[in-house]
Design a protein around this motif. Structure first.
Motif, PDB file in Angstrom:
ATOM      1  N   THR A   1      15.690   2.629  58.422  1.00  0.00           N
ATOM      2  CA  THR A   1      16.907   2.064  58.076  1.00  0.00           C
ATOM      3  C   THR A   1      16.526   0.630  57.986  1.00  0.00           C
ATOM      4  O   THR A   1      15.514   0.060  57.440  1.00  0.00           O
ATOM      5  N   GLU A   2      18.045  -0.314  58.130  1.00  0.00           N
ATOM      6  CA  GLU A   2      18.021  -1.006  57.487  1.00  0.00           C
ATOM      7  C   GLU A   2      16.822  -2.381  58.012  1.00  0.00           C
ATOM      8  O   GLU A   2      16.884  -3.462  57.215  1.00  0.00           O
TER       9      GLU A   2
ATOM     10  N   GLY B   1      12.807   4.019  52.501  1.00  0.00           N
ATOM     11  CA  GLY B   1      13.953   3.794  52.992  1.00  0.00           C
ATOM     12  C   GLY B   1      14.241   4.204  54.293  1.00  0.00           C
ATOM     13  O   GLY B   1      15.322   5.288  54.497  1.00  0.00           O
TER      14      GLY B   1
ATOM     15  N   TRP C   1      22.261  10.023  58.847  1.00  0.00           N
ATOM     16  CA  TRP C   1      23.998  10.038  57.875  1.00  0.00           C
ATOM     17  C   TRP C   1      25.220  10.286  58.405  1.00  0.00           C
ATOM     18  O   TRP C   1      26.515   9.622  57.697  1.00  0.00           O
TER      19      TRP C   1
ATOM     20  N   ASP D   1      23.287  -2.014  51.845  1.00  0.00           N
ATOM     21  CA  ASP D   1      22.096  -1.577  51.950  1.00  0.00           C
ATOM     22  C   ASP D   1      22.532  -0.458  52.893  1.00  0.00           C
ATOM     23  O   ASP D   1      24.070   0.355  52.603  1.00  0.00           O
ATOM     24  N   LEU D   2      21.608   0.112  54.442  1.00  0.00           N
ATOM     25  CA  LEU D   2      21.618   1.616  55.536  1.00  0.00           C
ATOM     26  C   LEU D   2      22.785   1.910  55.335  1.00  0.00           C
ATOM     27  O   LEU D   2      24.077   2.651  55.776  1.00  0.00           O
TER      28      LEU D   2
ATOM     29  N   ILE E   1      15.169   5.963  50.030  1.00  0.00           N
ATOM     30  CA  ILE E   1      15.899   6.602  50.735  1.00  0.00           C
ATOM     31  C   ILE E   1      15.654   8.076  50.774  1.00  0.00           C
ATOM     32  O   ILE E   1      15.390   8.469  52.089  1.00  0.00           O
TER      33      ILE E   1
ATOM     34  N   ARG F   1      26.075   3.814  55.594  1.00  0.00           N
ATOM     35  CA  ARG F   1      26.696   4.275  56.844  1.00  0.00           C
ATOM     36  C   ARG F   1      28.398   4.551  56.445  1.00  0.00           C
ATOM     37  O   ARG F   1      29.215   5.187  56.954  1.00  0.00           O
TER      38      ARG F   1
END
Length: 863
Positions: free
Chosen positions: A120-121, A118, A418, A578-579, A132, A583
């Protein structure tokens, strides 16, 4: 219609902004706020529309916009700043690893294998926390300058996109990845041909093309089987979906990852000295590593196994049985039967490597294979280490659970990936740049106390406001997609309150994570949420595995509540976690809620990300939180724990007790503290908790600390041990294998014949205990064995606890194969104590102190 030729089209960048291309193709931009702002500046709407994919963005942006940017002095100045930092970063001057090695010596090369990453999206090759964690591992390895390469699979569709139907039931949608519009590059041979490798499958070979994603200084090599060389569609589909298909698909993917991954590194020209298996999915690499060492060193399987084992590191990530891959003997024989002949070992010997028991029955477990063949094994938190040692104790029968050779290195997170830009700037201002370079430095994080309360609070409020605005838009889009009534669509503009206490729960929707624990007493929860003076709101997000009906039912239950008039404004579910969603949540919530069924959460890392952004954890004592909580100064107020780690046999009663504890905490502590404001409207007690949380958690909960732990505890030792065993045509590996064979042959004759206590049964504190044992060694020598006095307190059941092992020295020989061993140990504490004696094989080249089934304890007759 199939093409007869193919060609690629790349963006036509003006020379003045050509530097955008290498910046876009190196994933370092994903943890550089300045780089992301550069792409946003070029075209903010297109940046969002392309899913934060700079390669696709540069390929679709209007040429006029590129020409305009090439003449914009302000944009060019921004680009120069980003480029200079990028170049400086890649040079890696004075990195932590360089300082550690002082530029001298034989440096290791670590190969890090994982089924998912994981990063980046826009690169959809991950499903959740495991991926991740792997992505953050690569990022910190890059920051620290560690010589490491990643190996994984390049999924054509990756993990599914989630959406909910009108009934609130999860639906899965798969989108095809266009590799040529992603930050990826095909690895090529000298003649510019794409590099491919092959793995033997039943009746055929499967081919895979090798791609590279550059992660800062770290190359990540990814295998793709969707190529013309594979004539069968089932072979082209091997890298289609992450965790998709049946067990047949899973074993094919894992053969490709483990065996094919090793061959890819060899084809590229890399020779790692350390191989790190992130979970059991890649465990077949241990067999391939052994096979290649047999060929290259001209040694036997037993000798190559010892040499390979010295270089293998394995991390287990789950205490949940379903999280470990098992294959039937028929599957193993069908897919690896010919491979076993090349080792060469029998089918039964191959199966034995992956079976937990020694009775020759049962399925083949990838975790067992990795544990058997690795010299360094670890769990991912202190509590998970305890659970894992009990879980896999059957591999080392008779070894006390505390001594099972599974250590722990607690997970962390890559802070720069993050932490919000606003918090980033705040930390730069008051902590200095060291928080980014040395995030494990406690002194750096202690400077958090110098941040003015008003400034910290306003920074956090801006992030909450941004979260609420973004969540409203996302909820509106969700309702539009499922054709909700117009009134419901318009109501999305009023969900959530930018000033209310906001609690986030986002993770994989496995049933043991108990997403709905907080919903157990709905009337009580509704009173908490609907308090007009002290409102509270809940944001949920997460995916259930496509075959996890229980997890899907939890999602349906939550989404059903979001449609109730009394809850709809203060409770939302955000689809397609998702990422990017993660965030927004960890950067904007006030409280991060975690309610797993202890001890099923191996580590967890989402709460670490939230803590780094100033959120407070409200969690069951499990995973990393259990460890940090018990190591912290509880009076400092780093967050709240639900219960004290109690476990009950009745799951329903467990849920009831912990739900009540959760409501009590919210009503009596969390909510009152948040809304305790003075005339300036600043919650000063809450801010004290925020500062305590940041300074108490951040030095520990980061992947820089974690990767340094792996390097110092495992990587460097594995590298040195491998080099030691391979010298002089693997002379020491050959010797070690021969010694193990000799010990195994003689072990049935090794006996503890007599144990005597050379002192009184009642001793005073400060006195010494003398114990002697007569050991029958068969054809072994005293140097081949570790004879130990095992002594400790007795619990009420009469078992030895908190034991220590005291080496016993050989004093005299009674006859050819009988020796007297002796140990003296001080008595430092009063109470009831006990001891026994044990014998195990010992060799200076053994990394793991216990060989399976080779441990002898004194029994009652001997005493």
């Amino acid at each position: 219609m199939r093409p007869i030729r193919t060609f690629s089209v790349i963006p036509a960048l003006p020379s003045a902004i050509e530097a955008l291309r290498p910046i876009a193709y190196n994933l370092r931009w994903s943890w550089s706020h300045d780089s992301i702002e550069l792409f946003r500046r070029l075209d903010g709407e297109l940046w969002e529309a392309t899913g934060h994919n700079p390669v696709l963005m540069l390929g679709t942006i209007e040429q006029e916009r590129l020409e305009s940017a090439s003449r914009d002095d302000a944009f060019l100045a921004h680009l120069r700043r980003v480029w200079e930092k990028f170049e400086s970063y890649l040079r890696g001057e004075s990195s932590w690893f360089q300082r550690l090695y002082h530029g001298a010596g034989d440096k290791p090369l670590i190969a890090y294998f994982s089924a998912e990453f994981g990063l980046t999206e826009c690169l959809s090759i991950f499903a959740g926390g495991l991926g991740i964690l792997a992505g953050d591992h690569l990022k910190s390895a890059s920051d620290l300058g560690i010589p490491l390469v990643g190996v994984g699979l390049l999924y054509q569709q990756g993990y599914f996109r989630q959406y909910l139907n009108q009934a609130g039931w999860q639906q899965e949608q798969y989108e095809t990845n266009d590799f040529y519009n992603l930050p990826l590059s095909p690895v090529r041979r000298a003649g510019d041909e794409p590099l491919t490798i092959q793995v033997e499958f039943p009746g055929r070979s499967v081919f895979a093309q090798v791609w590279c994603a550059q992660v800062g200084r770290i190359p990540l090599y990814l295998l793709d089987t969707n190529i013309a060389a594979n004539q069968r569609s089932e072979d082209r589909d091997i890298t289609d979906q992450l965790y998709g298909g049946d067990r047949e698909m899973r074993i094919r993917q894992e053969m490709l990852l483990g065996i094919g991954g090793c061959r890819a590194l060899e084809a590229i020209g890399l020779e790692p000295t350390v191989y790190h298996m992130n979970e059991g999915h890649s465990a077949f690499l241990a067999l391939e590593r052994t096979r290649r060492l047999m060929e290259s060193r001209n040694i036997s399987f037993a000798e190559a196994r010892e040499l390979a084992s010295a270089s293998l590191v394995f991390t287990t990530h789950t205490p949940v049985e379903a999280g470990h891959d098992y294959f039937s003997p028929e599957q193993i024989e069908r897919h690896l039967g010919e491979y076993a002949h090349r080792l060469p070992i029998s089918q039964q010997d191959l199966l034995r490597l992956g079976r937990l028991g020694s009775d020759g029955h049962g399925d083949f477990c990838m975790t067992v294979l990795a544990l058997r063949l690795s010299s360094h094994c670890n769990a991912v938190s202190k509590l998970h280490g305890v659970v894992s040692r009990h879980m896999w104790q059957g591999l080392w029968p008779q070894v006390p659970a505390a001594e099972i050779p599974i250590k722990h290195i607690t997970n962390g997170v890559h802070f720069r990936s993050w932490i919000s830009q606003e918090m980033n700037q705040l930390y730069d201002r008051y902590l200095g740049p060291q928080w980014r370079e040395e995030p494990a430095d406690t002194d750096v994080w202690n400077r958090v106390s110098s941040i003015p309360a008003e400034e910290l609070w306003r920074t956090h409020e801006r992030r909450r406001e941004r979260l609420v605005a973004w969540a409203r838009d996302r909820v509106r889009q969700q309702r539009l997609r499922r054709n909700a009534p117009q009134a419901e669509i318009e109501a999305a503009n009023e969900v959530l309150d930018p000033d209310a206490l906001t609690i986030g729960f986002a993770r994989r929707f496995a049933t043991y994570k108990r997403a709905t624990l907080i919903l157990r007493d709905l009337p009580r929860l509704q009173r908490i949420l609907a308090d007009s003076r002290r409102p509270v709101q809940l944001i949920f997000a997460g995916k259930a595995h496509p075959r996890d009906q229980g997890g899907k039912e939890l999602i349906q239950q939550i989404t059903g509540l979001t449609r109730q008039p009394g809850l709809g404004r203060s409770l939302v579910f955000l689809e397609d976690y998702d990422l990017a969603v993660a965030r927004y949540l960890v950067q904007g919530v006030d409280v991060w809620l975690n309610t797993p069924l202890r001890p099923k959460e191996a580590s967890g890392t989402s709460g670490m990300k939230a803590a780094a952004n100033g959120a407070l954890n409200l969690s069951i004592l499990d995973g990393w939180w259990d460890e940090v909580w018990h190591a912290s100064d509880r009076s400092a107020g780093i967050g709240w724990t639900i219960g004290k780690g109690e476990t009950y046999d009745d799951p329903n009663y467990q849920d009831q007790v912990e739900a009540e504890a959760l409501y009590d905490l919210l009503e009596r502590d969390v909510v009152p503290t948040f809304y305790d404001r003075g005339p300036d409207r600043i919650p000063r007690k809450w801010i004290e908790h925020m500062k305590a949380s940041i300074s108490g958690i951040c030095p520990f909960a980061n992947t820089h600390r974690m990767v340094k732990d792996y390097t110092c505890q495992f990587y460097l030792k594995a590298h040195e041990q491998f080099r030691l065993l391979e010298r002089d045509e693997a002379a020491r590996a050959r010797s070690l294998a021969a010694w193990i064979a000799h010990v195994c042959e003689q072990w049935p004759q090794v006996r503890i014949r007599e144990v005597s206590q050379g002192s009184d049964a009642t001793l005073r504190v400060g006195a010494t205990l003398l114990v002697q044992a007569r050991i029958q060694l068969a054809a072994l020598s005293p140097e081949d064995l570790a004879v130990e006095l095992y002594v400790g307190h007795l619990n009420p059941a009469g078992d030895i606890v908190n034991a220590v092992s005291v080496p016993m020295k050989a004093r005299e020989r009674d006859r050819q194969d009988m020796f007297l061993f002796e140990a003296v140990t001080p008595c430092t504490r009063s109470g009831r104590h006990g001891f026994t004696v044990r014998v195990r094989p010992y060799h200076p080249d053994l990394v793991v102190p216990f060989l399976p089934n080779l441990l002898r304890w004194a029994d009652g007759a001997a005493c």
